[in-house]
Design a protein around this motif. Structure first.
Motif, PDB file in Angstrom:
ATOM      1  N   UNK A  10     -10.743  -8.489  -1.454  1.00 37.39           N
ATOM      2  CA  UNK A  10     -11.835  -7.615  -1.860  1.00 37.39           C
ATOM      3  C   UNK A  10     -11.436  -6.373  -2.602  1.00 37.39           C
ATOM      4  N   UNK A  11     -10.145  -6.089  -2.745  1.00 39.46           N
ATOM      5  CA  UNK A  11      -9.678  -4.963  -3.549  1.00 39.46           C
ATOM      6  C   UNK A  11      -9.481  -5.350  -5.007  1.00 39.46           C
ATOM      7  N   UNK A  12      -9.763  -6.593  -5.341  1.00 40.45           N
ATOM      8  CA  UNK A  12      -9.507  -7.124  -6.681  1.00 40.45           C
ATOM      9  C   UNK A  12     -10.843  -7.366  -7.377  1.00 40.45           C
ATOM     10  N   UNK A  85      -2.958 -11.154  -4.298  1.00 46.51           N
ATOM     11  CA  UNK A  85      -3.479 -10.055  -3.491  1.00 46.51           C
ATOM     12  C   UNK A  85      -3.348  -8.705  -4.181  1.00 46.51           C
ATOM     13  N   UNK A  86      -4.128  -7.738  -3.675  1.00 44.60           N
ATOM     14  CA  UNK A  86      -3.937  -6.345  -4.034  1.00 44.60           C
ATOM     15  C   UNK A  86      -2.515  -5.926  -3.658  1.00 44.60           C
ATOM     16  N   UNK A  90      -0.731  -0.569  -1.331  1.00 45.52           N
ATOM     17  CA  UNK A  90      -2.034   0.064  -1.158  1.00 45.52           C
ATOM     18  C   UNK A  90      -2.774  -0.425   0.073  1.00 45.52           C
ATOM     19  N   UNK A  91      -2.484  -1.641   0.501  1.00 43.54           N
ATOM     20  CA  UNK A  91      -3.259  -2.251   1.584  1.00 43.54           C
ATOM     21  C   UNK A  91      -2.371  -3.163   2.417  1.00 43.54           C
ATOM     22  N   UNK A  92      -2.708  -3.267   3.682  1.00 47.05           N
ATOM     23  CA  UNK A  92      -2.005  -4.197   4.556  1.00 47.05           C
ATOM     24  C   UNK A  92      -2.482  -5.627   4.415  1.00 47.05           C
ATOM     25  N   UNK A  93      -3.470  -5.855   3.546  1.00 49.44           N
ATOM     26  CA  UNK A  93      -4.028  -7.199   3.399  1.00 49.44           C
ATOM     27  C   UNK A  93      -2.983  -8.213   2.958  1.00 49.44           C
ATOM     28  N   UNK A 116       0.992 -14.170  -3.729  1.00 51.78           N
ATOM     29  CA  UNK A 116       1.645 -13.315  -4.718  1.00 51.78           C
ATOM     30  C   UNK A 116       1.118 -11.890  -4.601  1.00 51.78           C
ATOM     31  N   UNK A 117       2.021 -10.935  -4.485  1.00 51.01           N
ATOM     32  CA  UNK A 117       1.698  -9.514  -4.478  1.00 51.01           C
ATOM     33  C   UNK A 117       1.519  -9.081  -5.933  1.00 51.01           C
ATOM     34  N   UNK A 118       0.325  -8.680  -6.316  1.00 46.62           N
ATOM     35  CA  UNK A 118       0.061  -8.309  -7.710  1.00 46.62           C
ATOM     36  C   UNK A 118       0.678  -6.972  -8.089  1.00 46.62           C
TER      37      UNK A 118
END
Length: 274
Positions: A10-12, A85-86, A90-93, A116-118
């Motif tokens: 949801x951060x994307x 992912x975000x 920035x996030x633990x997601x 993949x970590x973006x």
């Protein structure tokens, strides 16, 4: 070749025309702990920013149980998974999704799950999702697509300017020292993502100069994609679009909006391979 589903969180953000191509794992925001938004329950942008005028918004990452359920449903349907992912900075997601993926790999050893970590957020991460969709349309395998996306991560940049640093400071996204820069002499700071975290890029005297500097950044190298990011201030977004000839645009999700406030705008860039 097994089919694969592209997930993100949801951060994307994606342009509206691409939204149906990617499955979103929601993140959450709330003003009161007993009323959480982000999944079945949501506020309109107008309602959200009206509340943000008076109260701080809090956020939380993906729900591990929901991620497990959505991933397992996909695997049981005989499909593999690519999740972009975000930024983990920035996030633990990202870490939550990785742990869920590892658990499911043990349960479904014949399935493939790539996470993949973006190292980006919003439309910057969204560009990578768009690339993944295009590769899938071209008939690329999951492995080929994941490899292609990992090569592109370093070609993504996000630059944005905010009119009030209080939201970034109170959310811990920038230090109070950085936040104080904007309190003096109408200094506007262009922020960017570096190594997956938000950092100052350039100081400008006034908003117009800051937007001009963002324009210069977008013209400094050849680009593959250029997108404008709308938050909550239509006038500010309009000024950005007048200067930056973007080929796409997206509304900033309310999770990230809670950390930058309504008076922000910026661009996402996917630089051409040199």
């Amino acid at each position: 070749m097994r089919e694969f589903v592209i997930f993100t969180d949801g951060d994307v953000d994606l342009p509206d025309s691409w939204a149906g191509e990617v499955s979103v794992l929601p993140q959450y925001y709330y003003f009161e702990e007993n009323t959480i938004y982000g999944d079945e329950r949501n506020l309109t942008r107008e309602e959200f920013f009206e509340q943000l005028k008076h109260r701080r918004a809090y956020t939380s990452g993906v729900n591990p149980d929901l991620v497990h359920r959505r991933f397992e449903e996909t695997l049981q349907a005989g499909k593999d998974i690519l999740c972009i992912t975000v930024s983990s900075g920035l996030s633990g997601s990202h870490n939550t999704i990785c742990m869920t993926a590892q658990d499911l790999k043990e349960q479904y050893p014949d399935a493939a799950i790539e996470v993949i970590d973006s190292l980006s957020a919003s439309l910057g991460s969204g560009f990578l999702c768009m690339d993944a969709v295009e590769m899938r349309r071209q008939g690329k395998t999951l492995s080929e697509t994941a490899a292609g996306i990992r090569r592109r991560v370093g070609r993504i940049d996000v630059f944005f300017v905010v009119d009030d640093f209080k939201y970034l400071v109170q959310g811990g996204r920038v230090s109070p020292a950085v936040g104080k820069i904007g309190d003096f002499l109408d200094i506007k700071v262009i922020l960017t993502m570096k190594d997956g975290r938000i950092e100052p890029h350039k100081k400008s005297r006034g908003l117009h100069i800051a937007l001009q500097n963002i324009k210069r950044i977008t013209e400094s190298r050849p680009v593959t994609r250029l997108g404008a990011i709308y938050v909550g201030n239509e006038d500010l977004f309009g000024k950005c679009k007048e200067l930056v000839r973007s080929d796409s645009e997206a509304a900033l999700n309310l999770i990230v909006s809670s950390h930058v406030g309504p008076n922000a705008t910026g661009v996402a860039i996917e630089w051409s391979e040199e």
